[in-house]
Design an enzyme around this catalytic site. Structure first.
Site, mmCIF file in Angstrom:
data_model
loop_
_atom_site.group_PDB
_atom_site.id
_atom_site.type_symbol
_atom_site.label_atom_id
_atom_site.label_comp_id
_atom_site.label_asym_id
_atom_site.label_seq_id
_atom_site.Cartn_x
_atom_site.Cartn_y
_atom_site.Cartn_z
ATOM 1 C CG ASP A 103 3.944 -5.226 3.446
ATOM 2 O OD1 ASP A 103 4.194 -5.031 4.639
ATOM 3 O OD2 ASP A 103 2.802 -5.191 2.962
HETATM 4 N N1 URA Z 1 0.273 -1.156 3.778
HETATM 5 C C1 URA Z 1 0.593 -2.412 3.427
HETATM 6 O O1 URA Z 1 -0.246 -3.299 3.454
HETATM 7 N N2 URA Z 1 1.846 -2.662 3.040
HETATM 8 C C2 URA Z 1 2.802 -1.723 2.983
HETATM 9 O O2 URA Z 1 3.941 -2.030 2.614
HETATM 10 C C3 URA Z 1 2.457 -0.412 3.346
HETATM 11 C C4 URA Z 1 1.179 -0.158 3.744
#
Ligand code: URA
Length: 238
Positions: A103
């Site tokens: 993310d």
């Molecule tokens: N899980 C998440 O919630 N975000 C990420 O960026 C990677 C794994």
């Protein structure tokens, strides 16, 4: 004869899904003709396949490790002009793509490669590659919540696979956990923690397979060493 998107993936241009996007975007030509439909079969030994005008066999396979800072997108191009991880790999000449996604707000280990098959295997749950996350969560987490995280949590896209969930420390208002997953669903860690009543405040991936960001400042990257690359490939049967 093989499907064009598979040929592109095997040539290390992109994952199969990304290769489909390249085709649909009109960036791929076969014998001088732009192809924009999926499923076209080609013979890479006898046909000339170009991506953005560059022959597909022209690029060596490379993998980079980036210590992703928060605030960058795990895409190669953002139509809204926001900073992407590709912007950070300034001196990298190859067309590399992120192996899975983090993310925008997540930091830590992100691999980028032009080896489509390697990328596919590193992200597909069938190959069981471990991704380890450190999550700072709201509230004082209980042993019961940790157990639920490790046994599986019901999310709207199904139960999560068994995971490792260990406590680093807990305070009255916050706790720090380490979660080891072999799946890579969208926002999985955030959704799992939310589902057990502990929203994530900060998230970092500290390991992908055998690789950590040790010695790399946030925003820096390096090419994998040949021994690391060999180990990674062996791990997924390549
Ligand atoms: N899980 C998440 O919630 N975000 C990420 O960026 C990677 C794994």
């Amino acid at each position: 004869m093989e499907r064009l998107q598979k040929v592109l993936a095997h040539a290390g241009i992109a994952s199969r899904r990304k290769a489909e996007e390249l085709i649909l975007a009109g960036r791929v030509s076969v014998d001088g003709q732009i192809v924009t439909t999926l499923g076209v079969r080609v013979d890479p030994r006898h046909q000339r396949i170009l991506v953005d005008g560059i022959p597909i066999e022209a690029e060596r396979k490379v993998t980079y490790l980036l210590n992703k800072p928060p605030g960058t997108l795990s895409t190669v191009h953002d139509p809204h002009g926001r900073p992407t991880v590709r912007d950070l790999l300034r001196d990298v000449p190859e067309r590399v793509y992120p192996v899975g996604r983090l993310d925008a707000d997540t930091s830590g280990v992100l691999l980028l490669t032009n080896d489509g098959e390697l990328s596919y295997r590193l992200t597909h749950p069938r190959f069981g590659v471990e991704k380890v996350y450190r999550a700072l969560v709201q509230g004082r987490i209980t042993d019961g919540a940790l157990r639920r995280l490790s046994e599986g949590v019901p999310l709207e896209d199904g139960m999560t696979a068994p995971a490792k969930a260990t406590l680093v420390w807990r305070g009255d208002r916050r706790s720090l956990l380490e979660l080891t997953l072999t799946e890579g669903r969208n926002r999985q860690v955030r959704r799992m923690c939310e589902a057990v009543g502990h929203p994530v405040l900060e998230l970092t991936r500290i390991r992908f397979a055998t690789l950590t960001a040790e010695g790399l400042r946030q925003g820096s990257y390096r090419r994998l060493r040949p021994s690391e690359e060999r180990k990674l490939r062996r791990l997924v049967g390549l």
